[in-house]
Design a protein around this motif. Structure first.
Motif, mmCIF file in Angstrom:
data_model
loop_
_atom_site.group_PDB
_atom_site.id
_atom_site.type_symbol
_atom_site.label_atom_id
_atom_site.label_comp_id
_atom_site.label_asym_id
_atom_site.label_seq_id
_atom_site.Cartn_x
_atom_site.Cartn_y
_atom_site.Cartn_z
ATOM 1 N N GLN A 172 35.857 37.102 45.873
ATOM 2 C CA GLN A 172 35.847 37.052 44.418
ATOM 3 C C GLN A 172 37.272 36.846 43.902
ATOM 4 O O GLN A 172 38.232 37.272 44.503
ATOM 5 C CB GLN A 172 35.292 38.348 43.822
ATOM 6 C CG GLN A 172 33.854 38.603 44.153
ATOM 7 C CD GLN A 172 33.367 39.921 43.554
ATOM 8 O OE1 GLN A 172 34.129 40.661 42.955
ATOM 9 N NE2 GLN A 172 32.097 40.198 43.726
ATOM 10 N N GLN A 173 37.378 36.203 42.772
ATOM 11 C CA GLN A 173 38.665 36.011 42.127
ATOM 12 C C GLN A 173 39.095 37.331 41.483
ATOM 13 O O GLN A 173 38.265 38.075 40.997
ATOM 14 C CB GLN A 173 38.569 34.922 41.059
ATOM 15 C CG GLN A 173 38.295 33.550 41.618
ATOM 16 C CD GLN A 173 39.433 33.021 42.454
ATOM 17 O OE1 GLN A 173 40.605 33.265 42.148
ATOM 18 N NE2 GLN A 173 39.130 32.330 43.534
ATOM 19 N N PRO A 174 40.395 37.606 41.475
ATOM 20 C CA PRO A 174 40.883 38.861 40.839
ATOM 21 C C PRO A 174 40.636 38.850 39.350
ATOM 22 O O PRO A 174 40.483 37.883 38.721
ATOM 23 C CB PRO A 174 42.359 38.899 41.158
ATOM 24 C CG PRO A 174 42.717 37.579 41.718
ATOM 25 C CD PRO A 174 41.459 36.845 42.038
ATOM 26 N N ILE A 201 40.047 45.550 52.245
ATOM 27 C CA ILE A 201 39.337 44.923 51.132
ATOM 28 C C ILE A 201 37.885 45.379 51.166
ATOM 29 O O ILE A 201 37.259 45.414 52.226
ATOM 30 C CB ILE A 201 39.377 43.382 51.250
ATOM 31 C CG1 ILE A 201 40.820 42.889 51.244
ATOM 32 C CG2 ILE A 201 38.569 42.720 50.141
ATOM 33 C CD1 ILE A 201 40.965 41.428 51.642
ATOM 34 N N ASP A 202 37.341 45.716 50.016
ATOM 35 C CA ASP A 202 35.930 46.069 49.912
ATOM 36 C C ASP A 202 35.111 44.814 50.217
ATOM 37 O O ASP A 202 35.237 43.819 49.511
ATOM 38 C CB ASP A 202 35.633 46.576 48.506
ATOM 39 C CG ASP A 202 34.174 46.909 48.278
ATOM 40 O OD1 ASP A 202 33.341 46.745 49.199
ATOM 41 O OD2 ASP A 202 33.858 47.341 47.154
ATOM 42 N N ALA A 208 32.221 43.958 49.553
ATOM 43 C CA ALA A 208 31.434 43.499 48.407
ATOM 44 C C ALA A 208 32.270 42.646 47.455
ATOM 45 O O ALA A 208 31.734 41.823 46.723
ATOM 46 C CB ALA A 208 30.859 44.690 47.656
ATOM 47 N N ARG A 209 33.577 42.816 47.489
ATOM 48 C CA ARG A 209 34.466 42.045 46.598
ATOM 49 C C ARG A 209 35.121 40.858 47.297
ATOM 50 O O ARG A 209 35.773 40.047 46.661
ATOM 51 C CB ARG A 209 35.552 42.955 46.064
ATOM 52 C CG ARG A 209 35.005 44.030 45.142
ATOM 53 C CD ARG A 209 36.098 44.651 44.374
ATOM 54 N NE ARG A 209 36.949 43.588 43.853
ATOM 55 C CZ ARG A 209 37.767 43.700 42.860
ATOM 56 N NH1 ARG A 209 37.866 44.820 42.246
ATOM 57 N NH2 ARG A 209 38.511 42.699 42.461
ATOM 58 N N PHE A 210 34.962 40.765 48.598
ATOM 59 C CA PHE A 210 35.610 39.687 49.347
ATOM 60 C C PHE A 210 35.177 38.325 48.824
ATOM 61 O O PHE A 210 34.007 38.054 48.631
ATOM 62 C CB PHE A 210 35.273 39.797 50.839
ATOM 63 C CG PHE A 210 35.984 38.775 51.675
ATOM 64 C CD1 PHE A 210 37.321 38.904 51.952
ATOM 65 C CD2 PHE A 210 35.308 37.675 52.167
ATOM 66 C CE1 PHE A 210 37.992 37.972 52.717
ATOM 67 C CE2 PHE A 210 35.955 36.725 52.931
ATOM 68 C CZ PHE A 210 37.313 36.884 53.203
ATOM 69 N N CYS A 214 38.788 41.767 55.768
ATOM 70 C CA CYS A 214 38.473 42.981 55.003
ATOM 71 C C CYS A 214 38.999 44.216 55.715
ATOM 72 O O CYS A 214 39.582 45.106 55.087
ATOM 73 C CB CYS A 214 36.972 43.097 54.775
ATOM 74 S SG CYS A 214 36.336 41.965 53.527
#
Length: 83
Positions: free
Chosen positions: A81-83, A74-75, A77-79, A69
């Motif tokens: 997750q699929q795009p 990379i945020d 909180a989004r690490f 991250c």
């Protein structure tokens, strides 16, 4: 642990590079790995190559995620997750 265990179940495990693997840089940001016992070859892109380098020292998945991250902006909180 079985293959269906959630990643949270692995939170205390430390991951590191496998023994018996030879690596070579193929191009900038691309690494090839050869597992000597099985003769299996794996090619990695820039992110895979960076993960492999980070695993020179044992790390938890959380520590690995934090490093990625930070390095790739990379945020957290989004690490994962699929795009």
């Amino acid at each position: 642990m079985n293959d269906t265990a959630p990643l949270g179940a692995c939170s205390d495990l430390r991951w590191q590079q496998a023994a018996g693997v030879v690596q070579a840089q193929m191009a900038p940001g691309q690494t090839a790995l050869l597992h000597l016992a099985t003769a299996r070859y794996h090619a990695m892109n820039e992110v895979g190559s960076r993960i492999w380098a980070l695993l020179e020292q044992p790390r938890t998945l959380a520590a690995l995620g934090e490093a990625l991250c930070e390095e790739y902006d990379i945020d957290p909180a989004r690490f994962g997750q699929q795009p």
